[in-house]
Write a protein that holds these residues in place. Structure first.
Motif, PDB file in Angstrom:
ATOM      1  N   THR A  11       0.830  -1.205   0.000  1.00  0.00           N
ATOM      2  CA  THR A  11       0.000   0.000   0.000  1.00  0.00           C
ATOM      3  C   THR A  11       0.860   1.249   0.000  1.00  0.00           C
ATOM      4  N   ILE A  12       1.962   1.257   0.755  1.00  0.00           N
ATOM      5  CA  ILE A  12       2.874   2.399   0.740  1.00  0.00           C
ATOM      6  C   ILE A  12       3.431   2.597  -0.661  1.00  0.00           C
ATOM      7  N   ALA A  13       3.826   1.515  -1.313  1.00  0.00           N
ATOM      8  CA  ALA A  13       4.370   1.605  -2.670  1.00  0.00           C
ATOM      9  C   ALA A  13       3.321   2.140  -3.646  1.00  0.00           C
ATOM     10  N   GLU A  14       2.081   1.723  -3.489  1.00  0.00           N
ATOM     11  CA  GLU A  14       1.015   2.183  -4.382  1.00  0.00           C
ATOM     12  C   GLU A  14       0.643   3.641  -4.130  1.00  0.00           C
ATOM     13  N   GLU A  15       0.527   4.016  -2.872  1.00  0.00           N
ATOM     14  CA  GLU A  15       0.090   5.366  -2.525  1.00  0.00           C
ATOM     15  C   GLU A  15       1.225   6.390  -2.572  1.00  0.00           C
ATOM     16  N   ARG A  16       2.467   5.897  -2.357  1.00  0.00           N
ATOM     17  CA  ARG A  16       3.647   6.764  -2.299  1.00  0.00           C
ATOM     18  C   ARG A  16       3.524   7.829  -1.211  1.00  0.00           C
ATOM     19  N   ASN A  17       2.755   7.519  -0.186  1.00  0.00           N
ATOM     20  CA  ASN A  17       2.522   8.467   0.888  1.00  0.00           C
ATOM     21  C   ASN A  17       2.079   7.685   2.122  1.00  0.00           C
ATOM     22  N   LEU A  18       2.782   7.879   3.253  1.00  0.00           N
ATOM     23  CA  LEU A  18       2.463   7.128   4.467  1.00  0.00           C
ATOM     24  C   LEU A  18       1.077   7.471   5.006  1.00  0.00           C
ATOM     25  N   THR A  19       0.717   8.743   4.962  1.00  0.00           N
ATOM     26  CA  THR A  19      -0.585   9.163   5.484  1.00  0.00           C
ATOM     27  C   THR A  19      -1.723   8.577   4.659  1.00  0.00           C
ATOM     28  N   LYS A  20      -1.591   8.616   3.336  1.00  0.00           N
ATOM     29  CA  LYS A  20      -2.630   8.042   2.475  1.00  0.00           C
ATOM     30  C   LYS A  20      -2.690   6.530   2.627  1.00  0.00           C
ATOM     31  N   ALA A  21      -1.528   5.900   2.769  1.00  0.00           N
ATOM     32  CA  ALA A  21      -1.500   4.453   2.972  1.00  0.00           C
ATOM     33  C   ALA A  21      -2.193   4.097   4.286  1.00  0.00           C
ATOM     34  N   ALA A  22      -1.920   4.862   5.322  1.00  0.00           N
ATOM     35  CA  ALA A  22      -2.546   4.612   6.621  1.00  0.00           C
ATOM     36  C   ALA A  22      -4.061   4.759   6.535  1.00  0.00           C
ATOM     37  N   ALA A  23      -4.524   5.794   5.852  1.00  0.00           N
ATOM     38  CA  ALA A  23      -5.966   6.010   5.716  1.00  0.00           C
ATOM     39  C   ALA A  23      -6.604   4.856   4.944  1.00  0.00           C
ATOM     40  N   ARG A  24      -5.953   4.414   3.891  1.00  0.00           N
ATOM     41  CA  ARG A  24      -6.484   3.307   3.082  1.00  0.00           C
ATOM     42  C   ARG A  24      -6.523   1.998   3.863  1.00  0.00           C
ATOM     43  N   LEU A  25      -5.550   1.819   4.761  1.00  0.00           N
ATOM     44  CA  LEU A  25      -5.481   0.595   5.559  1.00  0.00           C
ATOM     45  C   LEU A  25      -6.281   0.691   6.863  1.00  0.00           C
ATOM     46  N   TYR A  26      -6.815   1.877   7.165  1.00  0.00           N
ATOM     47  CA  TYR A  26      -7.527   2.122   8.425  1.00  0.00           C
ATOM     48  C   TYR A  26      -6.616   1.866   9.626  1.00  0.00           C
ATOM     49  N   ILE A  27      -5.359   2.332   9.509  1.00  0.00           N
ATOM     50  CA  ILE A  27      -4.364   2.213  10.572  1.00  0.00           C
ATOM     51  C   ILE A  27      -3.804   3.608  10.799  1.00  0.00           C
ATOM     52  N   SER A  28      -3.394   3.911  12.023  1.00  0.00           N
ATOM     53  CA  SER A  28      -2.828   5.231  12.289  1.00  0.00           C
ATOM     54  C   SER A  28      -1.507   5.400  11.531  1.00  0.00           C
ATOM     55  N   GLN A  29      -1.202   6.652  11.151  1.00  0.00           N
ATOM     56  CA  GLN A  29       0.021   6.930  10.401  1.00  0.00           C
ATOM     57  C   GLN A  29       1.276   6.560  11.198  1.00  0.00           C
ATOM     58  N   PRO A  30       1.347   6.849  12.511  1.00  0.00           N
ATOM     59  CA  PRO A  30       2.535   6.430  13.256  1.00  0.00           C
ATOM     60  C   PRO A  30       2.735   4.912  13.255  1.00  0.00           C
ATOM     61  N   LYS A  31       1.655   4.147  13.288  1.00  0.00           N
ATOM     62  CA  LYS A  31       1.752   2.689  13.250  1.00  0.00           C
ATOM     63  C   LYS A  31       2.297   2.221  11.902  1.00  0.00           C
ATOM     64  N   VAL A  32       1.827   2.825  10.806  1.00  0.00           N
ATOM     65  CA  VAL A  32       2.319   2.470   9.473  1.00  0.00           C
ATOM     66  C   VAL A  32       3.805   2.800   9.372  1.00  0.00           C
ATOM     67  N   PHE A  33       4.205   3.968   9.854  1.00  0.00           N
ATOM     68  CA  PHE A  33       5.614   4.363   9.820  1.00  0.00           C
ATOM     69  C   PHE A  33       6.463   3.396  10.643  1.00  0.00           C
ATOM     70  N   HIS A  34       5.963   3.029  11.811  1.00  0.00           N
ATOM     71  CA  HIS A  34       6.678   2.089  12.680  1.00  0.00           C
ATOM     72  C   HIS A  34       6.849   0.733  11.990  1.00  0.00           C
ATOM     73  N   GLN A  35       5.778   0.215  11.406  1.00  0.00           N
ATOM     74  CA  GLN A  35       5.852  -1.066  10.705  1.00  0.00           C
ATOM     75  C   GLN A  35       6.795  -0.987   9.509  1.00  0.00           C
TER      76      GLN A  35
END
Length: 64
Positions: A11-35
């Motif tokens: 999802t990060i590769a597709e969105e090219r943006n951590l915030t957009k990836a987090a929103a699409r995955l329904y996960i907080s942005q800090p959690k996506v960045f951490h993962q």
């Protein structure tokens, strides 16, 4: 690495943006960045993503 990690990386590769990836995955942005950082360490890679003005562009080493 489990399915959740692959889904986050894809999802990060597709969105090219951590915030957009987090929103699409329904996960907080800090959690996506951490993962994302955990995934990088699993592959023994330093933070090598390119934070360009249009978002994150994974380099050849990180391509899916």
């Amino acid at each position: 690495m489990d399915d959740k990690d692959w889904r986050i990386l894809k999802t990060i590769a597709e969105e090219r943006n951590l915030t957009k990836a987090a929103a699409r995955l329904y996960i907080s942005q800090p959690k996506v960045f951490h993962q994302f950082n955990i995934i990088q360490h699993l592959f023994a890679q330093p933070t090598d993503e390119d934070h360009c003005q249009h978002g994150i562009a994974l380099n050849n080493l990180n391509q899916i």
